[in-house]
Scaffold this motif. Sequence first.
Motif, PDB file in Angstrom:
ATOM      1  N   SER A 261       5.004   3.906  27.259  1.00 29.84           N
ATOM      2  CA  SER A 261       3.640   4.110  27.748  1.00 29.84           C
ATOM      3  C   SER A 261       2.638   3.259  26.983  1.00 29.84           C
ATOM      4  CB  SER A 261       3.261   5.586  27.592  1.00 29.84           C
ATOM      5  OG  SER A 261       1.859   5.758  27.673  1.00 29.84           O
ATOM      6  N   GLY A 262       1.799   2.558  27.742  1.00 29.43           N
ATOM      7  CA  GLY A 262       0.746   1.774  27.114  1.00 29.43           C
ATOM      8  C   GLY A 262      -0.301   2.637  26.444  1.00 29.43           C
ATOM      9  N   ASN A 263      -0.689   3.741  27.088  1.00 35.14           N
ATOM     10  CA  ASN A 263      -1.679   4.631  26.461  1.00 35.14           C
ATOM     11  C   ASN A 263      -1.152   5.251  25.181  1.00 35.14           C
ATOM     12  OD1 ASN A 263      -4.010   4.391  28.027  1.00 35.14           O
ATOM     13  ND2 ASN A 263      -3.199   5.758  29.598  1.00 35.14           N
ATOM     14  N   GLN A 264       0.136   5.550  25.156  1.00 33.01           N
ATOM     15  CA  GLN A 264       0.715   6.054  23.906  1.00 33.01           C
ATOM     16  C   GLN A 264       0.680   4.967  22.834  1.00 33.01           C
ATOM     17  OE1 GLN A 264       4.439   8.456  24.246  1.00 33.01           O
ATOM     18  NE2 GLN A 264       4.094   8.282  26.451  1.00 33.01           N
ATOM     19  N   GLY A 265       1.000   3.736  23.231  1.00 32.33           N
ATOM     20  CA  GLY A 265       0.959   2.632  22.272  1.00 32.33           C
ATOM     21  C   GLY A 265      -0.434   2.380  21.746  1.00 32.33           C
ATOM     22  N   ILE A 266      -1.419   2.424  22.640  1.00 33.44           N
ATOM     23  CA  ILE A 266      -2.818   2.248  22.242  1.00 33.44           C
ATOM     24  C   ILE A 266      -3.248   3.348  21.281  1.00 33.44           C
ATOM     25  CG2 ILE A 266      -5.189   2.420  23.119  1.00 33.44           C
ATOM     26  CD1 ILE A 266      -4.060   1.011  25.709  1.00 33.44           C
ATOM     27  N   THR A 267      -2.887   4.591  21.620  1.00 29.44           N
ATOM     28  CA  THR A 267      -3.290   5.734  20.793  1.00 29.44           C
ATOM     29  C   THR A 267      -2.619   5.712  19.431  1.00 29.44           C
ATOM     30  OG1 THR A 267      -3.609   7.037  22.815  1.00 29.44           O
ATOM     31  CG2 THR A 267      -3.443   8.252  20.748  1.00 29.44           C
ATOM     32  N   ALA A 268      -1.396   5.220  19.382  1.00 30.68           N
ATOM     33  CA  ALA A 268      -0.685   5.127  18.100  1.00 30.68           C
ATOM     34  C   ALA A 268      -1.174   3.955  17.254  1.00 30.68           C
ATOM     35  CB  ALA A 268       0.819   4.995  18.344  1.00 30.68           C
ATOM     36  N   THR A 269      -1.917   3.045  17.868  1.00 26.26           N
ATOM     37  CA  THR A 269      -2.306   1.811  17.180  1.00 26.26           C
ATOM     38  C   THR A 269      -3.765   1.773  16.743  1.00 26.26           C
ATOM     39  OG1 THR A 269      -0.658   0.542  18.437  1.00 26.26           O
ATOM     40  CG2 THR A 269      -2.435  -0.706  17.394  1.00 26.26           C
ATOM     41  N   MET A 270      -4.687   1.934  17.704  1.00 19.70           N
ATOM     42  CA  MET A 270      -6.082   1.589  17.441  1.00 19.70           C
ATOM     43  C   MET A 270      -6.777   2.463  16.398  1.00 19.70           C
ATOM     44  SD  MET A 270      -6.466  -1.190  18.875  1.00 19.70           S
ATOM     45  CE  MET A 270      -8.170  -1.319  18.312  1.00 19.70           C
ATOM     46  N   PRO A 271      -6.551   3.780  16.356  1.00 17.16           N
ATOM     47  CA  PRO A 271      -7.192   4.538  15.270  1.00 17.16           C
ATOM     48  C   PRO A 271      -6.770   4.048  13.890  1.00 17.16           C
ATOM     49  CG  PRO A 271      -6.401   6.029  16.974  1.00 17.16           C
ATOM     50  CD  PRO A 271      -5.844   4.666  17.303  1.00 17.16           C
ATOM     51  N   VAL A 272      -5.512   3.660  13.756  1.00 16.53           N
ATOM     52  CA  VAL A 272      -4.998   3.167  12.471  1.00 16.53           C
ATOM     53  C   VAL A 272      -5.661   1.840  12.119  1.00 16.53           C
ATOM     54  CG1 VAL A 272      -2.920   2.577  11.180  1.00 16.53           C
ATOM     55  CG2 VAL A 272      -2.808   4.337  12.953  1.00 16.53           C
ATOM     56  N   VAL A 273      -5.822   0.967  13.101  1.00 17.35           N
ATOM     57  CA  VAL A 273      -6.482  -0.330  12.886  1.00 17.35           C
ATOM     58  C   VAL A 273      -7.921  -0.120  12.410  1.00 17.35           C
ATOM     59  CG1 VAL A 273      -7.331  -2.415  14.042  1.00 17.35           C
ATOM     60  CG2 VAL A 273      -5.028  -1.568  14.531  1.00 17.35           C
ATOM     61  N   VAL A 274      -8.630   0.777  13.077  1.00 22.54           N
ATOM     62  CA  VAL A 274     -10.040   1.015  12.738  1.00 22.54           C
ATOM     63  C   VAL A 274     -10.177   1.610  11.337  1.00 22.54           C
ATOM     64  CG1 VAL A 274     -12.127   2.287  13.381  1.00 22.54           C
ATOM     65  CG2 VAL A 274     -10.676   1.290  15.162  1.00 22.54           C
ATOM     66  N   VAL A 275      -9.319   2.566  11.007  1.00 23.52           N
ATOM     67  CA  VAL A 275      -9.406   3.212   9.695  1.00 23.52           C
ATOM     68  C   VAL A 275      -9.038   2.238   8.572  1.00 23.52           C
ATOM     69  CG1 VAL A 275      -8.357   4.987   8.221  1.00 23.52           C
ATOM     70  CG2 VAL A 275      -9.094   5.567  10.541  1.00 23.52           C
ATOM     71  N   ALA A 276      -8.011   1.429   8.793  1.00 27.15           N
ATOM     72  CA  ALA A 276      -7.613   0.458   7.767  1.00 27.15           C
ATOM     73  C   ALA A 276      -8.757  -0.505   7.464  1.00 27.15           C
ATOM     74  CB  ALA A 276      -6.378  -0.311   8.216  1.00 27.15           C
ATOM     75  N   LYS A 277      -9.453  -0.932   8.509  1.00 34.04           N
ATOM     76  CA  LYS A 277     -10.593  -1.840   8.302  1.00 34.04           C
ATOM     77  C   LYS A 277     -11.719  -1.113   7.579  1.00 34.04           C
ATOM     78  CE  LYS A 277     -13.716  -4.980  10.734  1.00 34.04           C
ATOM     79  NZ  LYS A 277     -14.093  -5.564  12.053  1.00 34.04           N
ATOM     80  N   HIS A 278     -11.991   0.125   7.975  1.00 34.16           N
ATOM     81  CA  HIS A 278     -13.066   0.901   7.354  1.00 34.16           C
ATOM     82  C   HIS A 278     -12.807   1.115   5.869  1.00 34.16           C
ATOM     83  CE1 HIS A 278     -16.145   4.048   6.971  1.00 34.16           C
ATOM     84  NE2 HIS A 278     -15.250   4.725   6.274  1.00 34.16           N
ATOM     85  N   LEU A 279     -11.561   1.403   5.515  1.00 36.95           N
ATOM     86  CA  LEU A 279     -11.207   1.661   4.115  1.00 36.95           C
ATOM     87  C   LEU A 279     -10.922   0.383   3.333  1.00 36.95           C
ATOM     88  CD1 LEU A 279      -8.790   4.717   4.576  1.00 36.95           C
ATOM     89  CD2 LEU A 279     -11.204   4.771   3.901  1.00 36.95           C
ATOM     90  N   GLN A 280     -11.003  -0.764   4.031  1.00 37.69           N
ATOM     91  CA  GLN A 280     -10.677  -2.063   3.440  1.00 37.69           C
ATOM     92  C   GLN A 280      -9.247  -2.055   2.879  1.00 37.69           C
ATOM     93  OE1 GLN A 280     -14.002  -2.639   0.666  1.00 37.69           O
ATOM     94  NE2 GLN A 280     -15.082  -3.821   2.230  1.00 37.69           N
ATOM     95  N   LYS A 281      -8.343  -1.496   3.698  1.00 40.58           N
ATOM     96  CA  LYS A 281      -6.936  -1.425   3.326  1.00 40.58           C
ATOM     97  C   LYS A 281      -6.064  -2.168   4.340  1.00 40.58           C
ATOM     98  CE  LYS A 281      -7.076   2.923   0.719  1.00 40.58           C
ATOM     99  NZ  LYS A 281      -6.534   4.313   0.614  1.00 40.58           N
TER     100      LYS A 281
END
Length: 424
Positions: A261-281
Amino acid sequence: MTLEEQILQIVKQEVKPAIGCTEPISTALACAIIKEHLQEDLKKLTLFPSGNLLKNTMAVTIPNTSSSGIEMAAAMGYVCGDSKLGLEVLKYATPQDEQTAKNLLPKITVCLKKNVPNLYIEAIGESENNTIKVIIEHEHTFIKLIEKNQKTLLQNTYAQQNYSQQEIFKNLNLEDIYNFACSIDEEKIAFIADSAVLNTALSQEGLSKDYGLKIGRTFQKHIQSQLVPNDLMTQILIQTTAASDARMGGAPLPAMTNSGSGNQGITATMPVVVVAKHLQKEKDLNRALFLSHLTAIYIHSKLPKLSALCAVTTAGIGSYAGIAWLFTKEFKIVSKGICNMIGDISGILCDGAGSGCSMKVSTTTQAAFKALLLALEDSTISGKEGIVANKVDESIQNLCDIASKSMLNVDSQILEIMMSKNLH
C-alpha cells in the motif's frame, strides 16, 4: 539463509515503488498482460474481482487520468500498460490514452467473485479468435495464471510470502524487531533511504497542486490565517497528508509502499522524515525509517492482506516507533506509545480507497504524535481497559485478532453499502 538475511529480504519485498493505488494497479497489470497476448482487437473484457479488491477500486483516481473505477483501471492497463513495470504499469500513460480507454468501457463487464483470496483479480479478454485469462492473487503482482484459448502459458503456485513472514515473525516479539533495527549495520539498510526520496517528492507534488481533498494544502493555507499553529505536529500532518492527497488524486509519481500500500508507505515514512529534520538528526534517519517500515510489516504480517481495518493504522504504529526512537532511543517509550495508539485508532475502518484515505492518514499521524507526548510523560492506557494489554505484544495481537476474525462481517457490510451506492 540467516535470520538477518530473511528479514532484509522481507523488507525489500514489502517496501517498493508503485504508481497509483495498488488494487486498481493490480487490475491494470492483469489487463496489460491480456493485451500482450491477445494480438487482435478486443471485443470483450470481463473482470472477476474479490470483494476487497473491488472495494479499493471504486472511487480512487487512476494515475495520469481524472477518472476512477475498476473498469477504467482495466481499460488503461489494456491501452497503455507495460506489465514489465509491475506496480508502475501505468508509468507512461498519457491524456490521449485516457480518452482511448474511455472508448473501451462499453466492452467491460464486472462480476464479483466469491470464495477467493481477499486480494484477487481474474480478467478474461476476448477477440475474434482468441481468449486470454489472467489471474493475480494474494500479492498485487503475483501472477497465478496466464491462459490462452484454454492452454496454460504460465502457472505459478503462490509461495505464501505472508505465511513465510508469519513463520519468521511468530518467534519474534516487538522488542526483537526493535533490537534488530537498532543493531543492523547501516550499510545494509541504505536502500530504505529511497522511501524518503520518493514519498517526499510525492508530498511536494501534493503541496503544489490541488489533489484529492487537498488536506495538506488546506492546513498550509490556514497557517497563514493563524487558524492552525506552525508546529511540529502540524508539519507532520501537512507533509504526510499532502503525499496521500497526491497519490489518491492521481498524481503520476510513484509512492514507496509498505505491505502493498502506498498510503501505508507514506504513513510509515513522512512523519519520520519530518521529525528527523526537526531534531536535526538526519544522520539517524535511515535507521529510524527502517525501524518504522519493519515494525509496520511485522504487525501487518498478522493481518489479512486486505481487511476492514484501515491499514494506515498499523503503518502509523510503525512511524510512531521511528519517531519515538529519534526522540529517546528507549524501547520503553516505543512500547508505551504503541499501546496508546492501539487504544486510540483501532476503530478506523477501511471503506475503500479514495480521497478520504488522506483523512485517515491525518488522523493516524496526529495519534502517533499524541501517543509520543503521553509516553514521554510515562502516561499509558491501562491494561485493564478495552483491547489494550499490559504487554505491548498482547495489545498488538488483540488488534490483529479483531481485524482478522470479528471484522469479517464488517467488511462484508461495508462492501454491500458501497456496491448499493455504486448502482444508484
